[in-house]
Motif scaffolding. Structure first.
Motif, PDB file in Angstrom:
ATOM      1  N   UNK A 163      -1.644   6.048  -0.064  1.00  0.00           N
ATOM      2  CA  UNK A 163      -1.604   7.174   0.864  1.00  0.00           C
ATOM      3  C   UNK A 163      -1.117   6.720   2.239  1.00  0.00           C
ATOM      4  N   UNK A 164      -1.441   5.489   2.631  1.00  0.00           N
ATOM      5  CA  UNK A 164      -0.967   5.007   3.928  1.00  0.00           C
ATOM      6  C   UNK A 164       0.558   4.915   3.941  1.00  0.00           C
ATOM      7  N   UNK A 165       1.122   4.386   2.858  1.00  0.00           N
ATOM      8  CA  UNK A 165       2.586   4.235   2.811  1.00  0.00           C
ATOM      9  C   UNK A 165       3.258   5.608   2.819  1.00  0.00           C
ATOM     10  N   UNK A 166       2.748   6.516   1.964  1.00  0.00           N
ATOM     11  CA  UNK A 166       3.367   7.841   1.878  1.00  0.00           C
ATOM     12  C   UNK A 166       3.241   8.584   3.214  1.00  0.00           C
ATOM     13  N   UNK A 167       2.059   8.471   3.823  1.00  0.00           N
ATOM     14  CA  UNK A 167       1.851   9.118   5.112  1.00  0.00           C
ATOM     15  C   UNK A 167       2.816   8.575   6.157  1.00  0.00           C
ATOM     16  N   UNK A 168       2.982   7.262   6.157  1.00  0.00           N
ATOM     17  CA  UNK A 168       3.839   6.658   7.174  1.00  0.00           C
ATOM     18  C   UNK A 168       5.281   7.118   6.996  1.00  0.00           C
ATOM     19  N   UNK A 197       4.068  17.378  12.163  1.00  0.00           N
ATOM     20  CA  UNK A 197       3.293  16.468  11.317  1.00  0.00           C
ATOM     21  C   UNK A 197       1.822  16.884  11.186  1.00  0.00           C
ATOM     22  N   UNK A 198       1.494  18.101  11.650  1.00  0.00           N
ATOM     23  CA  UNK A 198       0.110  18.574  11.491  1.00  0.00           C
ATOM     24  C   UNK A 198      -0.362  18.477  10.030  1.00  0.00           C
ATOM     25  N   UNK A 199       0.440  18.934   9.055  1.00  0.00           N
ATOM     26  CA  UNK A 199      -0.034  18.806   7.668  1.00  0.00           C
ATOM     27  C   UNK A 199      -0.212  17.352   7.222  1.00  0.00           C
ATOM     28  N   UNK A 200       0.615  16.468   7.750  1.00  0.00           N
ATOM     29  CA  UNK A 200       0.485  15.049   7.403  1.00  0.00           C
ATOM     30  C   UNK A 200      -0.853  14.517   7.905  1.00  0.00           C
ATOM     31  N   UNK A 201      -1.188  14.939   9.117  1.00  0.00           N
ATOM     32  CA  UNK A 201      -2.454  14.518   9.710  1.00  0.00           C
ATOM     33  C   UNK A 201      -3.627  14.960   8.845  1.00  0.00           C
ATOM     34  N   UNK A 202      -3.576  16.226   8.417  1.00  0.00           N
ATOM     35  CA  UNK A 202      -4.659  16.757   7.572  1.00  0.00           C
ATOM     36  C   UNK A 202      -4.731  15.970   6.267  1.00  0.00           C
ATOM     37  N   UNK A 203      -3.571  15.843   5.611  1.00  0.00           N
ATOM     38  CA  UNK A 203      -3.549  15.188   4.299  1.00  0.00           C
ATOM     39  C   UNK A 203      -3.973  13.734   4.384  1.00  0.00           C
ATOM     40  N   UNK A 204      -3.453  13.028   5.378  1.00  0.00           N
ATOM     41  CA  UNK A 204      -3.746  11.600   5.490  1.00  0.00           C
ATOM     42  C   UNK A 204      -5.230  11.376   5.735  1.00  0.00           C
ATOM     43  N   UNK A 205      -5.797  12.209   6.599  1.00  0.00           N
ATOM     44  CA  UNK A 205      -7.205  12.042   6.916  1.00  0.00           C
ATOM     45  C   UNK A 205      -8.083  12.310   5.699  1.00  0.00           C
ATOM     46  N   UNK A 206      -7.741  13.405   4.982  1.00  0.00           N
ATOM     47  CA  UNK A 206      -8.521  13.729   3.766  1.00  0.00           C
ATOM     48  C   UNK A 206      -8.402  12.624   2.734  1.00  0.00           C
ATOM     49  N   UNK A 255       1.364  14.837   0.518  1.00  0.00           N
ATOM     50  CA  UNK A 255       2.012  13.953   1.490  1.00  0.00           C
ATOM     51  C   UNK A 255       3.363  13.487   0.957  1.00  0.00           C
ATOM     52  N   UNK A 256       3.416  13.215  -0.336  1.00  0.00           N
ATOM     53  CA  UNK A 256       4.674  12.755  -0.931  1.00  0.00           C
ATOM     54  C   UNK A 256       5.729  13.855  -0.860  1.00  0.00           C
ATOM     55  N   UNK A 257       5.303  15.109  -1.115  1.00  0.00           N
ATOM     56  CA  UNK A 257       6.246  16.225  -1.018  1.00  0.00           C
ATOM     57  C   UNK A 257       6.800  16.319   0.399  1.00  0.00           C
ATOM     58  N   UNK A 258       5.895  16.199   1.367  1.00  0.00           N
ATOM     59  CA  UNK A 258       6.317  16.262   2.766  1.00  0.00           C
ATOM     60  C   UNK A 258       7.302  15.138   3.083  1.00  0.00           C
ATOM     61  N   UNK A 259       6.926  13.917   2.701  1.00  0.00           N
ATOM     62  CA  UNK A 259       7.770  12.755   3.015  1.00  0.00           C
ATOM     63  C   UNK A 259       9.150  12.904   2.377  1.00  0.00           C
TER      64      UNK A 259
END
Lengths: 240, 222, 216
Positions: free
Chosen positions: B134-139, B171-180, B200-204
Motif C-alpha cells: 500500500x505504501x508503494x501504490x500510495x506513493x 489526492x484527498x482520496x489517496x489520503x483516505x485510502x492510504x490511512x485506512x 489506490x491502485x486505480x487512482x495511481x
C-alpha cells in the motif's frame, strides 16, 4: 453587427421560464408541501440542496467535456465553455455546502458533520477553486487554455474517486443520511423536489449560456485589440 | 519514451545525489513535522499510536510538495525548460523520468519515517506485506498528480502558492485510502486494507496514464 | 536549393504582444542567414519560433518539412537552438551534461560523441569532471556549445552565440558553423557582432517591428 448584450430571444425565454420555475418552487417548497414526519420543516432545504448538488455535478461534467474537447481540437470555444461551467459549478457547490450545513444544524446539532456527500462536495469545491485560480494566473490565451484543460480533466477524473472513497470511508462509521429520501414520501414533496431539480437545471443552463457569451465577447475584444497591436507593431518597422 | 525516461530519471537522481537536498533538507523537514504532531497532540503514546497512519501520510504528503517543487526548480535553473523541449525529448518520457526520480526519493523518505514513527510514537509496525504494497501504490498515486501539477505550476509566476491548492484536493482520496490501508495493516485486519489498496491502485494507474497523455500539452507552453 | 524554412505572414504573439507581425522568409539548405535589427525587433522570437518553442498565431510556416502547427515535436528532434540560457545542469559534471544531451538526441555511442564534441570545443580535459556550476561564464558557454553540436542538428538556431566567448572561442564557433553548412546544415544566427557574423553569412535579413524590412 453591433452586439449589445449576451441575451437572445431563446435565452430570454429560458430566463423567464427559470424565474417562473423558481417562483413555483418557492410556493411549493415553502407553502404547499407539508413538513416531514422525521425532519420537520428542515426538509424544505432539500428542495434547494439536492438540485444545487445536481447542478454542480452537471457543471463538472461540462467542465470535463470541454477540457477534453479543447485538448483534442485546440479550439478556444471549448476552453471558454469549460471555464464558464467551472465558475458556475463553483457557485453551486458553495450553495450545496451552505444549505447542507444549515440543514445539519437542526438535524445533527452541528453545522458540519463528516457526511460522505457533504465531504465529497467540500473536496469538489476545492478542486474547482484550483481551476479558477489557474485561470486567474494569466499567461497567453492558449497557454492558459492548456493549463486549465489539464486541471479540469484531472479534477473531473477525481470526482468519482472522491465520491467512492468518501462514501466507503464514512460508511464504516455511519450510514449516509443526507438526501436519502424515503420511497414512501409524500407525493407533493416528491413533486417539489422534482420542480427544484428542473428549476436548478434551467438556471444552470441559463447562467452557462450567458457566462459563455461574456467570455466569448471578451475573447473577440482581445482579438480586435490584437489586430490593432499588429498594425502598430508593423508601423515600428516603417511599413504599415 | 523509455530511453528518455531512464535518461531523465538518471539525471535527476544524480543531481539529487550531488546536491543532497532531499537528505539535508526534506528528511529533517519531515522529522520536524512528526515532532510538531507530538507537541500539538499529546505525547501520551496512546493518542499518537492511534493516529499514526494519518500523521505518517500527512507528513509524506507535505514532503512530497517540497520534493516536487525541488524537482521542477532544477529545470528552471538555466533555461532547462526550454532545453527539455528543444532536445525533442518525448514528453511522456519526461513525465515518467521525473516521476520515477521523485518516487525513489519519497520511498527512501518513507523508510526513514516508518522507523521514526515506530520510535517516536511507539507504533507497533505489523502486517508488512500490506504495509509495503500500500505504501508503494500510495506513493505512485501521490507522485503522478504531483508531477503533472509540478510541471503545470512551474510555468506560472504564482507557482509556489498554486501547487498546494491544485495538488492537495486531488489526492484527498489517496489520503483516505492510504490511512485506512495502514490502519488495517497495523491492526492486522487486512481484508479491508487490500480493498483500499485496490482503490489506490486505480487512482495511481489513472493519474499515471493521464500524466503520460497530458505532458505534451503541458510542456508546449511558450 | 531545397527550402529548409518557408514562412508566410507569420504572426507570433507573446502574452498580448505581437512579437512577430507578419514575417515572410525563405531559407534554402546549406545557407547561413544573419538576422540583424534593433533590440525588440523580433529576432529572438523568430529563432524560437523556428525551434518550435513559440506557437504560431497566424500565417503558415514549414521548417525542415514540418508544419509548425502540427509537427513541432518531430521538428524539435532535428533542430538545435542555443539562446541566452545555456540549458546546463549545475550539479552535473561537464561530461555528464554533454552525454545527457547526446543520449536524448539518440546519438550512437553517446560517450564517445560527447568526448569528441568537448574536444572540438577545446574544453580542457581537467574540467570535464568538474560540476558545471564551478566553471566561469565563458567556459560554460563552451560546454553549452558542445552540448549543442553533439546533437548534430540539421538546422542551427543561434541567438547571440558570440556573447560571452573569448576570441579563440569565437573563431572556433565560426569554424563550426562553416563545417556544419559545408556538411549540409542550415544556420540562422542573430548577432550584434556584425563584422564577424557578416563574414560568416550568405545572406543578411533585417528585422524591425516584427517584420522583415530588408534582405541583402
Amino acid at each position: 453587427m453591433t452586439i449589445t448584450g449576451t441575451g437572445s430571444r431563446a435565452t430570454r425565454a429560458l430566463g423567464v421560464l427559470t424565474l417562473a420555475l423558481f417562483a413555483l418552487l418557492a410556493l411549493l417548497g415553502l407553502v404547499l408541501s407539508p413538513p416531514d414526519a422525521a425532519m420537520g420543516e428542515a426538509v424544505r432545504l432539500f428542495y434547494v440542496h439536492v438540485p444545487a448538488a445536481l447542478a454542480s455535478y452537471a457543471g463538472i461534467a461540462v467542465l470535463g467535456f470541454g477540457s477534453v474537447m479543447y485538448l483534442w481540437k485546440r479550439s478556444l470555444t471549448w476552453d471558454l465553455l469549460a471555464a464558464a461551467a467551472a465558475e458556475i459549478a463553483l457557485v453551486f457547490t458553495a450553495l450545496t455546502l451552505v444549505t447542507g450545513s444549515l440543514w445539519g444544524r437542526p438535524t445533527w446539532g452541528t453545522y458540519w458533520e463528516w457526511d460522505p456527500r457533504l465531504t465529497a462536495t467540500a473536496v469538489l469545491f476545492l478542486l474547482l477553486l484550483g481551476h479558477v485560480a489557474v485561470r486567474a494566473a494569466g499567461g497567453d490565451v492558449h497557454g492558459r487554455a492548456r493549463r486549465s484543460a489539464v486541471v479540469g480533466l484531472l479534477a473531473t477524473v477525481d470526482v468519482p474517486i472522491v465520491r467512492y472513497s468518501v462514501d466507503w470511508w464514512r460508511s464504516l462509521h455511519q450510514p449516509a443520511t443526507l438526501s436519502k429520501l424515503d420511497p414512501t414520501i409524500d407525493g407533493l414533496m416528491l413533486f417539489s423536489a422534482f420542480v427544484g431539480i428542473v428549476a436548478f437545471m434551467a438556471a444552470f443552463t441559463w447562467f452557462l449560456l450567458h457566462r459563455f457569451r461574456v467570455a466569448w465577447l471578451e475573447e473577440q475584444v482581445e482579438e480586435l485589440s490584437l489586430a490593432d497591436a499588429i498594425v502598430e507593431r508593423r508601423a515600428e518597422g516603417g511599413r504599415s | 519514451m523509455w530511453r528518455d525516461a531512464f535518461a531523465v530519471a538518471g539525471r535527476d537522481l544524480r543531481i539529487e545525489a550531488r546536491s543532497r537536498v532531499a537528505v539535508n533538507q526534506v528528511v529533517p523537514f519531515a522529522f520536524i513535522v512528526l515532532l510538531l504532531f507530538g507537541f500539538a497532540l499529546d505525547p501520551d503514546r496512546g493518542i499518537l499510536q492511534r493516529v499514526t497512519p494519518g500523521l505518517f501520510w500527512v507528513t509524506v504528503l507535505l514532503s512530497a510538495l517540497v520534493v516536487v517543487q525541488r524537482s521542477f526548480a532544477i529545470e528552471r535553473s538555466d533555461g532547462g525548460r526550454d532545453a527539455l523541449r528543444v532536445g525533442g525529448i518525448d514528453p511522456a518520457g519526461v513525465f515518467l523520468g521525473k516521476g520515477a526520480a521523485i518516487l525513489v526519493v519519497l520511498l527512501v523518505l518513507e523508510v526513514a519515517l516508518l522507523a521514526a514513527v515506530a520510535v517516536l510514537y511507539g507504533a507497533p509496525l505489523a502486517g508488512w506485506p500490506l504495509l509495503v504494497v500500500s505504501a508503494v501504490v500510495t506513493t505512485v498515486g501521490i507522485v503522478a498528480p504531483g508531477t503533472i501539477y509540478g510541471a503545470l505550476a512551474s510555468g506560472l509566476r504564482v507557482r509556489e502558492t498554486v501547487l498546494p491548492l491544485l495538488f492537495l484536493p486531488v489526492v484527498a482520496p489517496v489520503m483516505i485510502g492510504a490511512t485506512r490501508a495502514f490502519e488495517a495493516a497495523l491492526e492486522g485486519s487486512t481484508g479491508a486494507g487490500w480493498r483500499w489498496c485496490g482503490l489506490l491502485a486505480v487512482f495511481a494507474a489513472s493519474y499515471t496514464a493521464l500524466g503520460m497523455l497530458l505532458f505534451e500539452p503541458l510542456l508546449e507552453e511558450s | 536549393m531545397e527550402p529548409v524554412l518557408t514562412l508566410r505572414g507569420v504572426v507570433a504573439v507573446l502574452g498580448r504582444f505581437p512579437a512577430l507581425a507578419g514575417v515572410d522568409l525563405d531559407v534554402g539548405a546549406g545557407s547561413t542567414v544573419l538576422l540583424v535589427g534593433p533590440n525588440g525587433a523580433g529576432k529572438s522570437t523568430l529563432l524560437r519560433l523556428c525551434a518550435g518553442l513559440v506557437g504560431l498565431t497566424a500565417g503558415s510556416a514549414t521548417v525542415l518539412g514540418h508544419d509548425l502547427r502540427t509537427g513541432r515535436r518531430e521538428l524539435r528532434r532535428r533542430v538545435g537552438y542555443l539562446g541566452h540560457a545555456n540549458g546546463l545542469y549545475d550539479e552535473l559534471t561537464v561530461e555528464e551534461n554533454v552525454r545527457f544531451w547526446a543520449r536524448i538526441a539518440r546519438v550512437p555511442e553517446p560517450a564517445a560523441a560527447a568526448d569528441a564534441a568537448l574536444e572540438r570545443l577545446a574544453v580542457a580535459s581537467r574540467l570535464r569532471d568538474l560540476g558545471v556550476g564551478r566553471l566561469s561564464a565563458g567556459q560554460r558557454r563552451r560546454v553549452a556549445l558542445a552540448a549543442f553540436v553533439v546533437r548534430r542538428p540539421e538546422l542551427w538556431l543561434l541567438d547571440e552565440p558570440h556573447a560571452g566567448l573569448d576570441a579563440t572561442a569565437r573563431d572556433d564557433l565560426d569554424d563550426l558553423v562553416r563545417e556544419a553548412t559545408a556538411a549540409g546544415a542550415t544556420v540562422l544566427v542573430a548577432s550584434h557582432e556584425l563584422e564577424r557574423a557578416t563574414a560568416l553569412a550568405s545572406r543578411t535579413v533585417r528585422l524591425e517591428g516584427g517584420v522583415v524590412v530588408d534582405v541583402a
